[in-house]
Design a protein around this motif. Sequence first.
Motif, short mmCIF file in Angstrom:
data_model
loop_
_atom_site.label_atom_id
_atom_site.label_comp_id
_atom_site.label_asym_id
_atom_site.label_seq_id
_atom_site.Cartn_x
_atom_site.Cartn_y
_atom_site.Cartn_z
N ALA A 128 0.83 -1.21 0.00
CA ALA A 128 0.00 0.00 0.00
C ALA A 128 0.86 1.25 0.00
O ALA A 128 1.94 1.30 0.61
CB ALA A 128 -0.91 0.01 1.22
N LYS A 129 0.36 2.28 -0.68
CA LYS A 129 1.02 3.57 -0.65
C LYS A 129 0.71 4.27 0.67
O LYS A 129 -0.44 4.32 1.11
CB LYS A 129 0.57 4.43 -1.82
N GLN A 130 1.76 4.78 1.32
CA GLN A 130 1.60 5.53 2.56
C GLN A 130 2.72 6.54 2.64
O GLN A 130 3.60 6.59 1.78
CB GLN A 130 1.60 4.58 3.76
N TRP A 131 2.71 7.36 3.68
CA TRP A 131 3.71 8.42 3.84
C TRP A 131 4.57 8.12 5.06
O TRP A 131 4.08 7.63 6.08
CB TRP A 131 3.02 9.77 4.01
N LYS A 132 5.87 8.44 4.95
CA LYS A 132 6.78 8.30 6.08
C LYS A 132 7.56 9.61 6.26
O LYS A 132 7.77 10.37 5.30
CB LYS A 132 7.75 7.15 5.87
N PRO A 133 7.99 9.89 7.48
CA PRO A 133 8.77 11.12 7.70
C PRO A 133 10.12 11.03 7.01
O PRO A 133 10.77 9.97 7.02
CB PRO A 133 8.90 11.18 9.22
N ILE A 134 10.53 12.13 6.44
CA ILE A 134 11.84 12.15 5.75
C ILE A 134 12.96 12.01 6.78
O ILE A 134 13.96 11.31 6.54
CB ILE A 134 11.99 13.45 4.93
N GLU A 135 12.78 12.67 7.91
CA GLU A 135 13.73 12.53 9.01
C GLU A 135 12.96 12.43 10.31
O GLU A 135 11.98 13.16 10.52
CB GLU A 135 14.69 13.74 9.09
#
Length: 730
Positions: A352-359
Amino acid sequence: MDDLTHVGGQPGSAGKCPVMHGALTETGDSVSRWWPKTLKLDILAQHDTRTDPMSKGFDYRTEVRSLDFEAVKADVHALMTDSQPWWPADWGHYGGLMIRLSWHAAGSYRAGDGRGGGAHGNQRFAPLNSWPDNANLDKARRLLWPIKKKYGNKLSWADLIVLAGNVAYDSMGLKTFGFGFGREDIWHPETDVYWGAEREWLAPSDQRYGDVDQPETMENPLSAVQMGLIYVNPEGVNGVPDPQKTADQVRETFERMGMDDEETAALTAGGHTVGKCHGNGDKALLGEEPEAAPLDDQGFGWINREQRGIGRDAVTGGPEGAWTSNPTVFDDGYFKMLLDHEWEITTSPAGAKQWKPIEIAEADMPVDVEDMTTPRMPMMTDADMAMKVDPIYRSYMEKFRADPAYFRDTFARAWFKLLHRDMGPKVRYIGPDVPAEDLIWQDPIPEGPTGYDVAALKAAIAGSGLSLQDMVATAWDSARTYRGSDLRGGANGARIRLAPQKDWAGNEPARLARVLSVLQPLADQAGASIADTIVMAGNLGVEQAAKAAGFDLELPFHPGRGDATDEQTDADSFRYLEPLADGFRNWLKKDYVVTPEEMLLDRSQLMGLTAPEMTVLVGGLRAMGANHDGSKDGVFTDREGALTTDFFVNLTDMANRWVPAGGNHYQIVDRATGQQKWTATRVDLVFGSNSILRAYAELYAQDDAGQKFVDDFAAAWTKVMEADRFDLRS
């Protein structure tokens, strides 16, 4: 026994099988399969005594009052941290699972027709028990079963399912706004609810939109963007991440659930402050949903038969991970995580497409659900990113972050609304935690007077000069807004005299204003409510019509209706109650794709009517000449104003023939002379065309039917006039 072995899956002689082969499942043929355009009356007969296993005198609302409410809440509270090895709790706490259970039960409510919601325990049955969005909620219900078993008939599944999420928030640190018991269980799927025309789960959302880029074009009365979802696709529109497009869909979806932008933002933040998503594995390894699972799974669904599939390895949907650093505590962590980090697209183990923090610092990450020493990457769905990208939602996120107390109160109120929106007025709430505050979405109505002289007011109405048709039509229009789906509308409150109802085309605003100008002074003089007076006038009109037909009739009347004010009326939410058609008064606002007779069935079901009640009301209202704007369609009588069976007699008379006159209209022509006798609509003729409705019509067309017709009409009329009198019930 050889001729029966095929029942167990082995070859055998189907010709000798004593069971109607295939007729007990969807593989069997039925009337609707042979004649798919046949008007289906099933929705008017659902949830009758044949499906209800309770004894005749059982009344849940009486039973639940004897429940030990504090003991139940204590048991549910204890369950939250009583982790079971067959479905272990994340971080040792079932709070997130139970909140999702309650949310997905209540969240299926839609304001358009009031259907869905958690007030009936319908999540136990198909299709909701097997929706992809409800994956693994069967586990939550099984965890609750010992509590349901313990309290038995004093605690409905509907109440327990919704209560579980409320207690979960309490146990995780939120002071909830309150809770009302009183939801009665159903025992059969709700066949009246239209969930969409798609024949596959999660079909592209384009299928229910005129234009998927314009969310307001979603087909009414639907509110979810795809078949099998409660709200929106967490990965983005049709699974493609785009936070602003998702925000637009979120706004439309939650509005159709009766929520404004602030409530939507609060619910999103408060819902994702705790718990996690489960996508740490291969979705393809999941077995069938509960309704399709084999017998030996015993109603359990989505079983992973090849891998562990529980705890950290559980797969429910697609995304994987928690939203906050402390997912078992209700705090402000959601705002910190969402607003203080930049985010990028990634893919979960389930694809699934989801978002993660870059840092992100390791100290700010949530820990593994089974190993509290191992940090795990947090995540956001596209719907979460919508709260950051959309300027209106972003402003609320900033406001909530700046004022945690305000956020807690706003969320608690929105959560309470979510859980109780389909329960009807507050008078129906039971238990010690019912809030004292009246909330506008509960459609509050002040208590009405009862001590006035009923006979004197009735006499004054009789001498007012109002016609029978004026009185009957006004009372009907006032009462017909009642929806048994969410118990809104009805004659109580007399909101027909307020915006927006006073201006609805179906209420004939000019005629309505004229009638109210006569009835209001009479109500004031008698010390009665205008709500009571409108109903009393309608009753008087029916009694006069019965008298004209040669029958003495006195309808029951119970004073006590109140008059709502503009301040007590959420005018915007009442737009969903506007009738677009009323087959009982032979009216269509405009032509629709759906046939008028189907709209009549929908209206009848929402009003709680049976097919015989619908039939007798249509025939009686036609005979009395109560059509919208004085239309003569379907008035098959030369004794208009008398409560006769003429509608049915002339409809079934083979001396007549029926000639299409274009669109929704027909002519009734004398076979012998060729002269037009009457005009009609599809709604009129369906009572002669449909075999079931014709059987009812023939019953009332018989020579001995006069008294029965008047009695049946009186009973059905009274049912409509008192549908919203919850003060007269337990």
